[in-house]
Design a protein around this motif. Structure first.
Motif, PDB file in Angstrom:
ATOM      1  N   ASN A 195       0.844  -1.189   0.000  1.00  0.00           N
ATOM      2  CA  ASN A 195       0.000   0.000   0.000  1.00  0.00           C
ATOM      3  C   ASN A 195       0.884   1.246   0.000  1.00  0.00           C
ATOM      4  OD1 ASN A 195       0.819   0.514   2.700  1.00  0.00           O
ATOM      5  ND2 ASN A 195      -0.844  -0.767   3.494  1.00  0.00           N
ATOM      6  N   LEU A 196       0.266   2.413   0.024  1.00  0.00           N
ATOM      7  CA  LEU A 196       1.021   3.661  -0.082  1.00  0.00           C
ATOM      8  C   LEU A 196       2.030   3.821   1.046  1.00  0.00           C
ATOM      9  CD1 LEU A 196       1.586   6.413  -1.344  1.00  0.00           C
ATOM     10  CD2 LEU A 196      -0.371   7.334  -0.059  1.00  0.00           C
ATOM     11  N   TYR A 197       1.616   3.544   2.286  1.00  0.00           N
ATOM     12  CA  TYR A 197       2.537   3.670   3.418  1.00  0.00           C
ATOM     13  C   TYR A 197       3.726   2.718   3.259  1.00  0.00           C
ATOM     14  CZ  TYR A 197       4.486   3.050   8.075  1.00  0.00           C
ATOM     15  OH  TYR A 197       5.348   2.933   9.134  1.00  0.00           O
ATOM     16  N   GLU A 198       3.448   1.466   2.885  1.00  0.00           N
ATOM     17  CA  GLU A 198       4.513   0.477   2.735  1.00  0.00           C
ATOM     18  C   GLU A 198       5.459   0.848   1.597  1.00  0.00           C
ATOM     19  OE1 GLU A 198       1.911  -3.355   4.358  1.00  0.00           O
ATOM     20  OE2 GLU A 198       1.991  -2.881   2.210  1.00  0.00           O
ATOM     21  N   ARG A 199       4.905   1.348   0.496  1.00  0.00           N
ATOM     22  CA  ARG A 199       5.762   1.780  -0.613  1.00  0.00           C
ATOM     23  C   ARG A 199       6.656   2.936  -0.194  1.00  0.00           C
ATOM     24  NH1 ARG A 199       0.987   1.580  -3.509  1.00  0.00           N
ATOM     25  NH2 ARG A 199       1.015   3.837  -3.854  1.00  0.00           N
ATOM     26  N   THR A 200       6.117   3.828   0.630  1.00  0.00           N
ATOM     27  CA  THR A 200       6.913   4.968   1.106  1.00  0.00           C
ATOM     28  C   THR A 200       8.063   4.503   1.988  1.00  0.00           C
ATOM     29  OG1 THR A 200       4.929   6.370   1.067  1.00  0.00           O
ATOM     30  CG2 THR A 200       6.820   7.161   2.332  1.00  0.00           C
ATOM     31  N   VAL A 201       7.768   3.615   2.939  1.00  0.00           N
ATOM     32  CA  VAL A 201       8.811   3.075   3.817  1.00  0.00           C
ATOM     33  C   VAL A 201       9.835   2.288   3.003  1.00  0.00           C
ATOM     34  CG1 VAL A 201       9.281   1.476   5.718  1.00  0.00           C
ATOM     35  CG2 VAL A 201       7.307   3.001   5.838  1.00  0.00           C
ATOM     36  N   ASN A 202       9.349   1.510   2.038  1.00  0.00           N
ATOM     37  CA  ASN A 202      10.243   0.716   1.205  1.00  0.00           C
ATOM     38  C   ASN A 202      11.173   1.613   0.394  1.00  0.00           C
ATOM     39  OD1 ASN A 202      10.914  -2.057   0.306  1.00  0.00           O
ATOM     40  ND2 ASN A 202      10.244  -1.319  -1.698  1.00  0.00           N
ATOM     41  N   TRP A 203      10.623   2.692  -0.167  1.00  0.00           N
ATOM     42  CA  TRP A 203      11.433   3.625  -0.952  1.00  0.00           C
ATOM     43  C   TRP A 203      12.510   4.272  -0.064  1.00  0.00           C
ATOM     44  CZ3 TRP A 203      13.002   8.655  -1.118  1.00  0.00           C
ATOM     45  CH2 TRP A 203      13.468   9.148  -2.330  1.00  0.00           C
ATOM     46  N   LEU A 204      12.111   4.718   1.121  1.00  0.00           N
ATOM     47  CA  LEU A 204      13.068   5.337   2.041  1.00  0.00           C
ATOM     48  C   LEU A 204      14.160   4.355   2.451  1.00  0.00           C
ATOM     49  CD1 LEU A 204      10.630   7.344   4.360  1.00  0.00           C
ATOM     50  CD2 LEU A 204      12.331   8.321   2.792  1.00  0.00           C
ATOM     51  N   THR A 205      13.780   3.107   2.688  1.00  0.00           N
ATOM     52  CA  THR A 205      14.745   2.086   3.105  1.00  0.00           C
ATOM     53  C   THR A 205      15.753   1.807   2.006  1.00  0.00           C
ATOM     54  OG1 THR A 205      13.023   1.050   4.459  1.00  0.00           O
ATOM     55  CG2 THR A 205      15.007  -0.238   4.043  1.00  0.00           C
ATOM     56  N   VAL A 206      15.267   1.592   0.794  1.00  0.00           N
ATOM     57  CA  VAL A 206      16.151   1.284  -0.334  1.00  0.00           C
ATOM     58  C   VAL A 206      17.108   2.432  -0.605  1.00  0.00           C
ATOM     59  CG1 VAL A 206      16.219   0.891  -2.835  1.00  0.00           C
ATOM     60  CG2 VAL A 206      14.572  -0.351  -1.433  1.00  0.00           C
ATOM     61  N   LYS A 207      16.580   3.648  -0.691  1.00  0.00           N
ATOM     62  CA  LYS A 207      17.420   4.792  -1.047  1.00  0.00           C
ATOM     63  C   LYS A 207      18.426   5.119   0.060  1.00  0.00           C
ATOM     64  CE  LYS A 207      15.297   5.175  -4.924  1.00  0.00           C
ATOM     65  NZ  LYS A 207      15.956   4.715  -6.163  1.00  0.00           N
ATOM     66  N   SER A 208      17.992   5.040   1.323  1.00  0.00           N
ATOM     67  CA  SER A 208      18.915   5.346   2.423  1.00  0.00           C
ATOM     68  C   SER A 208      20.002   4.286   2.543  1.00  0.00           C
ATOM     69  CB  SER A 208      18.155   5.490   3.744  1.00  0.00           C
ATOM     70  OG  SER A 208      17.425   4.306   4.049  1.00  0.00           O
ATOM     71  N   TRP A 209      19.633   3.007   2.300  1.00  0.00           N
ATOM     72  CA  TRP A 209      20.641   1.948   2.367  1.00  0.00           C
ATOM     73  C   TRP A 209      21.672   2.098   1.252  1.00  0.00           C
ATOM     74  CZ3 TRP A 209      23.579  -0.897   4.933  1.00  0.00           C
ATOM     75  CH2 TRP A 209      24.283  -1.943   4.348  1.00  0.00           C
ATOM     76  N   LYS A 210      21.234   2.425   0.051  1.00  0.00           N
ATOM     77  CA  LYS A 210      22.174   2.615  -1.050  1.00  0.00           C
ATOM     78  C   LYS A 210      23.109   3.788  -0.771  1.00  0.00           C
ATOM     79  CE  LYS A 210      20.781   1.947  -5.324  1.00  0.00           C
ATOM     80  NZ  LYS A 210      19.986   2.005  -6.581  1.00  0.00           N
ATOM     81  N   LEU A 211      22.596   4.791  -0.091  1.00  0.00           N
ATOM     82  CA  LEU A 211      23.435   5.932   0.294  1.00  0.00           C
ATOM     83  C   LEU A 211      24.466   5.507   1.337  1.00  0.00           C
ATOM     84  CD1 LEU A 211      23.727   8.984  -0.275  1.00  0.00           C
ATOM     85  CD2 LEU A 211      22.243   9.386   1.705  1.00  0.00           C
ATOM     86  N   LEU A 212      24.036   4.757   2.345  1.00  0.00           N
ATOM     87  CA  LEU A 212      24.957   4.262   3.368  1.00  0.00           C
ATOM     88  C   LEU A 212      25.997   3.313   2.768  1.00  0.00           C
ATOM     89  CD1 LEU A 212      22.516   3.569   6.344  1.00  0.00           C
ATOM     90  CD2 LEU A 212      24.382   5.235   6.321  1.00  0.00           C
ATOM     91  N   TYR A 213      25.588   2.574   1.737  1.00  0.00           N
ATOM     92  CA  TYR A 213      26.504   1.596   1.145  1.00  0.00           C
ATOM     93  C   TYR A 213      27.699   2.267   0.475  1.00  0.00           C
ATOM     94  CZ  TYR A 213      28.041  -2.778  -0.856  1.00  0.00           C
ATOM     95  OH  TYR A 213      28.778  -3.893  -1.166  1.00  0.00           O
ATOM     96  N   LYS A 214      27.533   3.523   0.076  1.00  0.00           N
ATOM     97  CA  LYS A 214      28.667   4.238  -0.498  1.00  0.00           C
ATOM     98  C   LYS A 214      29.784   4.395   0.538  1.00  0.00           C
ATOM     99  CE  LYS A 214      25.968   6.789  -3.922  1.00  0.00           C
ATOM    100  NZ  LYS A 214      26.566   6.048  -5.068  1.00  0.00           N
TER     101      LYS A 214
END
Length: 524
Positions: A195-214
């Motif tokens: 749902n919208l809330y889950e997609r939002t959390v998922n987007w934040l998780t993916v993008k923040s993790w990729k940033l941390l991975y740098k």
């Protein structure tokens, strides 16, 4: 007849010459047994096919093929029954908890990296390569990429392999789209239907993790340059040279995902032919008139470390069932407490028992190997996840209609009874069979698929024709931002020019109209 046999033997020898001389190097850095056993059948099969396979890992293999060579890492205890339940807390999937788990894994990976890079085994690999070069490297993809420095020194093609859902940092090198709208993060509790809330959390998780991975990549770069020299490129640049990636998943239960030429699904590599079940367990299974509930929460976490009040609820809940219960529990004293319909054992051959026709359901922690076996055997499941990708697997089975999640801290005798009745419904049983059929019926078996791709990559010198050239594209080019910008500018320019022309045309028309209707101007 003898002449025909001699010809066939000659052909076989001639053909095998193309595959028997390959030298394959396998690199593990994580000490988890499940990571190793997910792919060991592939390494063993490659050895049996005549390849020389050298494996750097923490796992010793008894009775390995003569072409299978071990290089063992040490100084880290193998994760096998050494984790307690209090170490798993908190049992939630908040953004903070997921990143905390990933950071714990990275801290472990830093320790593993330092030990591996300074291990004498690395020098042995370099020396062996100087004497007789390796043809290809298979490297684990999980939290860190420090082995890419070694691969660069060897200057050979390499294949990545992921033992769970592929983390998003590995998407770009194999031209895999990053779509958090329906591809859940590897450690999340979501399926592809968010749902919208889950997609939002998922987007934040993916993008923040990729940033941390740098940051992780920067640390990897520092350490591999200390070990191999300052001329080593960064791991992000070396990763672009990857030939392909194996992922231990399959769409039948993980749901639809975008694929590329370089991503190969090999879920079920560890599935083996059925073997005889120990006599005591076989008698229990064969004589279970009402069926069997198999309960096993893997080998990494000590079952006996579970909170006592939950242990009591389990005992009470199992006593309420008409099913025979076979319960993997390492503390033998538990057998004195449980009801007559419960048999406890510190060890069991999970796949063989799970596929027995009298087993009606499976209560699992959702580990990747256990999830694959659940799907392979086509059994409905109760999933009690504790860590990592277990939540993702629970969500996947739930979305497919063949499993339901029961959180550890919510376990009561009544909820156990209700959960078992729920998964024994005909629609759930049918869903499990449907998913199992899709998982089993493939053009090639997972093992045949993986072997073919390894040999094909060797034969083609790294699968160059299948590699994505998008790895060197700028993000705005990859997403056609430049083309869209050009189109918009063209439309804006065309609109401006058209407006200017229409304005001038309108002015000319107005001037003529005034001249026609103004007698004075006309007379003059």
């Amino acid at each position: 007849m003898d002449k025909v046999i001699r010809i066939l033997i000659a052909i076989a020898v001639f053909c095998s010459a193309f595959v028997s001389c390959s030298r394959i190097l396998v690199l593990f850095y994580h000490p988890g047994p499940s990571h190793f056993h997910s792919y060991y059948p592939l390494f063993n099969e490659l050895a049996e096919r005549g390849h020389n396979v050298t494996v750097l890992s923490y796992q010793h293999v008894n009775g390995a093929h003569k072409n299978y060579n071990e290089l063992l890492l040490s100084d880290i205890p193998v994760i096998n029954g050494s984790i307690t339940y209090d170490m798993m807390l908190p049992l939630d999937r908040s953004l903070f908890t997921m990143h905390a788990e990933l950071w714990e894994l990275y801290n472990l990976a830093e320790f593993e990296r330092d030990l591996a890079l300074h291990s004498p085994q690395i020098d042995l690999i370099l020396e062996a390569h100087r004497k007789q070069p390796f043809d290809i490297v298979l490297v684990e993809q999980f939290i860190t990429e420090f082995y890419l420095g070694l691969i660069h020194k060897l200057n050979v093609s390499f294949i990545g392999f992921s033992t769970c859902a592929l983390p998003p940092q590995y998407y770009s090198p194999i031209n895999l789209p990053d779509l958090p709208s329906y591809v859940p993060f590897a450690f999340s509790e979501y399926s592809w239907d968010m749902n919208l809330y889950e997609r939002t959390v998922n987007w934040l998780t993916v993008k923040s993790w990729k940033l941390l991975y740098k940051f992780i990549q920067r640390r990897d770069n520092e350490e591999i340059r200390k070990r191999f020299g300052n001329d080593i490129p960064g791991v992000a640049d070396i990763a672009k040279k990857i030939s392909l990636t194996f992922v231990n998943q399959h769409y039948s239960y993980t749901g639809p995902k975008p694929l590329s030429n370089q991503l190969i699904e090999v879920s079920g590599l560890h599935i083996k032919p059925e073997e005889p079940i120990p006599q005591k367990l076989k008698e229990i299974l064969d004589n279970a008139k009402n069926g069997v509930l198999l309960v096993s929460w893997g080998g990494n976490v000590k079952s006996s470390s579970m909170p006592e009040h939950i242990q009591h609820e389990l005992v009470k809940g199992f006593a309420k069932l008409s099913l025979q219960v076979i319960w993997k529990w390492e503390n033998v004293s538990m057998q004195e407490i449980v009801s007559k319909n419960v048999f406890t054992t510190p060890w069991l051959s999970q796949q063989d028992i799970l596929c027995h026709p009298n087993v009606k359901a499976f209560w699992t922690h959702g580990g990747n190997l256990g999830t694959i076996e659940t799907v392979h055997c086509g059994k409905p499941a109760i999933i009690t996840p504790f860590y990592g990708d277990q939540y993702l697997n629970a969500a996947a089975l739930n979305r497919r209609g063949m499993g339901f999640k029961l959180d550890l801290l919510e376990i009561t005798a009544d909820k156990i009874y209700d959960a078992v009745q729920k998964i024994l419904q005909p629609k759930v049983v049918e869903a499990a069979k449907k998913v199992s059929y899709e998982h089993r019926n493939r053009l090639r078996s997972p093992l045949e698929t993986a072997v073919w791709w390894v040999e094909h990559t060797i034969a083609t010198g790294g699968f160059e024709l299948g590699k994505a050239y998008t790895t060197d594209m700028c993000w705005f080019t990859y997403h056609s931002i430049d083309a869209i910008t050009l189109i918009l500018l063209s439309l804006i320019s065309a609109t401006y020019i058209l407006k200017a022309l229409l304005t001038q045309l309108f002015k000319c028309c107005c001037c003529r109209a005034r001249n026609v209707h103004d007698p004075a101007k006309k007379h003059n």
